[in-house]
Motif scaffolding. Structure first.
Motif, PDB file in Angstrom:
ATOM      1  N   SER A  77      -6.863  18.448   6.840  1.00 55.80           N
ATOM      2  CA  SER A  77      -6.003  17.868   5.806  1.00 55.80           C
ATOM      3  C   SER A  77      -4.728  17.280   6.410  1.00 55.80           C
ATOM      4  O   SER A  77      -4.444  17.447   7.588  1.00 55.80           O
ATOM      5  CB  SER A  77      -5.641  18.921   4.762  1.00 55.80           C
ATOM      6  N   LEU A  78      -4.005  16.625   5.537  1.00 57.25           N
ATOM      7  CA  LEU A  78      -2.740  16.002   5.885  1.00 57.25           C
ATOM      8  C   LEU A  78      -1.751  16.359   4.787  1.00 57.25           C
ATOM      9  O   LEU A  78      -2.097  16.304   3.602  1.00 57.25           O
ATOM     10  CB  LEU A  78      -2.960  14.483   5.925  1.00 57.25           C
ATOM     11  N   ARG A  79      -0.541  16.752   5.143  1.00 61.68           N
ATOM     12  CA  ARG A  79       0.474  17.121   4.150  1.00 61.68           C
ATOM     13  C   ARG A  79       1.691  16.240   4.347  1.00 61.68           C
ATOM     14  O   ARG A  79       2.263  16.199   5.435  1.00 61.68           O
ATOM     15  CB  ARG A  79       0.836  18.592   4.288  1.00 61.68           C
ATOM     16  N   LEU A  80       2.080  15.541   3.280  1.00 62.58           N
ATOM     17  CA  LEU A  80       3.262  14.693   3.294  1.00 62.58           C
ATOM     18  C   LEU A  80       4.302  15.346   2.397  1.00 62.58           C
ATOM     19  O   LEU A  80       4.073  15.498   1.195  1.00 62.58           O
ATOM     20  CB  LEU A  80       2.941  13.296   2.758  1.00 62.58           C
ATOM     21  N   GLU A  81       5.425  15.749   2.959  1.00 63.58           N
ATOM     22  CA  GLU A  81       6.478  16.404   2.185  1.00 63.58           C
ATOM     23  C   GLU A  81       7.637  15.446   1.997  1.00 63.58           C
ATOM     24  O   GLU A  81       8.012  14.713   2.920  1.00 63.58           O
ATOM     25  CB  GLU A  81       6.931  17.682   2.886  1.00 63.58           C
ATOM     26  N   PHE A  82       8.207  15.456   0.784  1.00 62.43           N
ATOM     27  CA  PHE A  82       9.295  14.538   0.467  1.00 62.43           C
ATOM     28  C   PHE A  82      10.085  15.079  -0.712  1.00 62.43           C
ATOM     29  O   PHE A  82       9.592  15.904  -1.490  1.00 62.43           O
ATOM     30  CB  PHE A  82       8.744  13.145   0.131  1.00 62.43           C
ATOM     31  N   GLY A  83      11.304  14.634  -0.863  1.00 63.43           N
ATOM     32  CA  GLY A  83      12.121  15.010  -2.018  1.00 63.43           C
ATOM     33  C   GLY A  83      12.323  16.504  -2.142  1.00 63.43           C
ATOM     34  O   GLY A  83      12.186  17.261  -1.197  1.00 63.43           O
ATOM     35  N   ILE A 124      -0.912   4.860   1.419  1.00 64.83           N
ATOM     36  CA  ILE A 124      -0.036   5.737   0.636  1.00 64.83           C
ATOM     37  C   ILE A 124       1.407   5.373   0.957  1.00 64.83           C
ATOM     38  O   ILE A 124       1.788   5.325   2.128  1.00 64.83           O
ATOM     39  CB  ILE A 124      -0.286   7.226   0.953  1.00 64.83           C
ATOM     40  N   THR A 125       2.184   5.116  -0.085  1.00 62.68           N
ATOM     41  CA  THR A 125       3.607   4.839   0.061  1.00 62.68           C
ATOM     42  C   THR A 125       4.368   5.784  -0.858  1.00 62.68           C
ATOM     43  O   THR A 125       3.955   6.009  -1.998  1.00 62.68           O
ATOM     44  CB  THR A 125       3.931   3.378  -0.324  1.00 62.68           C
ATOM     45  N   ILE A 126       5.464   6.333  -0.369  1.00 62.58           N
ATOM     46  CA  ILE A 126       6.280   7.256  -1.158  1.00 62.58           C
ATOM     47  C   ILE A 126       7.664   6.638  -1.333  1.00 62.58           C
ATOM     48  O   ILE A 126       8.247   6.116  -0.375  1.00 62.58           O
ATOM     49  CB  ILE A 126       6.364   8.638  -0.476  1.00 62.58           C
ATOM     50  N   TYR A 127       8.180   6.714  -2.552  1.00 71.29           N
ATOM     51  CA  TYR A 127       9.470   6.124  -2.876  1.00 71.29           C
ATOM     52  C   TYR A 127      10.512   7.196  -3.146  1.00 71.29           C
ATOM     53  O   TYR A 127      10.176   8.340  -3.478  1.00 71.29           O
ATOM     54  CB  TYR A 127       9.325   5.194  -4.086  1.00 71.29           C
ATOM     55  N   ASP A 128      11.780   6.808  -3.009  1.00 74.24           N
ATOM     56  CA  ASP A 128      12.875   7.781  -3.116  1.00 74.24           C
ATOM     57  C   ASP A 128      13.021   8.403  -4.495  1.00 74.24           C
ATOM     58  O   ASP A 128      13.623   9.452  -4.642  1.00 74.24           O
ATOM     59  CB  ASP A 128      14.201   7.154  -2.685  1.00 74.24           C
ATOM     60  N   ASN A 129      12.449   7.805  -5.523  1.00 74.81           N
ATOM     61  CA  ASN A 129      12.544   8.388  -6.871  1.00 74.81           C
ATOM     62  C   ASN A 129      11.376   9.326  -7.180  1.00 74.81           C
ATOM     63  O   ASN A 129      11.235   9.780  -8.306  1.00 74.81           O
ATOM     64  CB  ASN A 129      12.625   7.288  -7.922  1.00 74.81           C
ATOM     65  N   GLY A 130      10.517   9.610  -6.192  1.00 76.57           N
ATOM     66  CA  GLY A 130       9.420  10.539  -6.368  1.00 76.57           C
ATOM     67  C   GLY A 130       8.082   9.889  -6.687  1.00 76.57           C
ATOM     68  O   GLY A 130       7.070  10.581  -6.801  1.00 76.57           O
ATOM     69  N   VAL A 131       8.054   8.577  -6.827  1.00 76.25           N
ATOM     70  CA  VAL A 131       6.800   7.873  -7.088  1.00 76.25           C
ATOM     71  C   VAL A 131       5.946   7.879  -5.826  1.00 76.25           C
ATOM     72  O   VAL A 131       6.433   7.611  -4.730  1.00 76.25           O
ATOM     73  CB  VAL A 131       7.064   6.414  -7.536  1.00 76.25           C
ATOM     74  N   VAL A 132       4.667   8.200  -5.990  1.00 79.31           N
ATOM     75  CA  VAL A 132       3.704   8.140  -4.889  1.00 79.31           C
ATOM     76  C   VAL A 132       2.692   7.082  -5.257  1.00 79.31           C
ATOM     77  O   VAL A 132       2.079   7.146  -6.327  1.00 79.31           O
ATOM     78  CB  VAL A 132       2.991   9.495  -4.670  1.00 79.31           C
ATOM     79  N   ARG A 133       2.516   6.091  -4.406  1.00 80.73           N
ATOM     80  CA  ARG A 133       1.560   5.022  -4.674  1.00 80.73           C
ATOM     81  C   ARG A 133       0.409   5.119  -3.686  1.00 80.73           C
ATOM     82  O   ARG A 133       0.614   5.082  -2.474  1.00 80.73           O
ATOM     83  CB  ARG A 133       2.223   3.665  -4.550  1.00 80.73           C
TER      84      ARG A 133
END
Length: 160
Positions: free
Chosen positions: A119-125, A73-82
């Motif tokens: 579970s795992l929670r990834l928060e961003f943006g 899982i990769t998260i980008y600064d524009n909100g895209v989650v891959r």
């Protein structure tokens, strides 16, 4: 007049050059399935964070003889989650399109990660989060606290 031209154009397509679903191996194997696909679970001990490069984890099938899958899982600064899922130890590398996400034009970020027992929670943006449930495996993208996209929400994930 226009309708007549449209009918002529449509009838000019050579149908023999196209495959139908019933002619492909994937459809033959999966259209007649009566049983549900095996469930997958995230192995909590395999979760590894890589800072701005995201995180990786292994997914194990309920069919214990099946080799594990590697999820990234990769998260980008524009909100895209891959999210990418592939064999952990493939016999031969799979072909992958290099232009699906132009990673050179994106900047990955390090999310705030909260791990729990299940579970795992990834928060961003701004009010965005990705919640990964371990058993059965699912991932839910939340925007402003509301589900925006769900991966394997019905437990039908199948890897071939």
């Amino acid at each position: 007049m226009f309708f007549a031209l449209f009918v002529i154009t449509v009838s000019a397509v050579d149908q023999s050059k196209f495959r139908t679903c019933k002619e492909t191996g994937f459809c033959r194997r999966n259209r007649i399935r009566q049983d549900l696909p095996p469930q997958f679970s995230v192995l909590p001990s395999s979760v590894v964070t890589h800072g701005k490069d995201g995180l990786t984890a292994l997914l194990q099938s309920t069919q214990l003889e099946a080799p594990p899958l590697k999820m990234g899982i990769t998260i980008y600064d524009n909100g895209v989650v891959r999210m990418q899922i592939r064999e952990a130890n493939p016999e031969k590398p799979r072909w992958e399109a290099s232009d699906i996400i132009m990673e050179d034009e994106l900047t990955s970020i390090e999310p705030s990660i909260t791990a729990q027992d299940s579970s795992l929670r990834l928060e961003f943006g701004d009010e965005r989060a990705l919640v990964v449930e371990y058993t059965p495996f699912s991932a839910t993208l939340l925007i402003d606290g509301e589900p925006s996209a769900v991966v394997n929400g019905r437990g039908l994930f199948h890897f071939e």
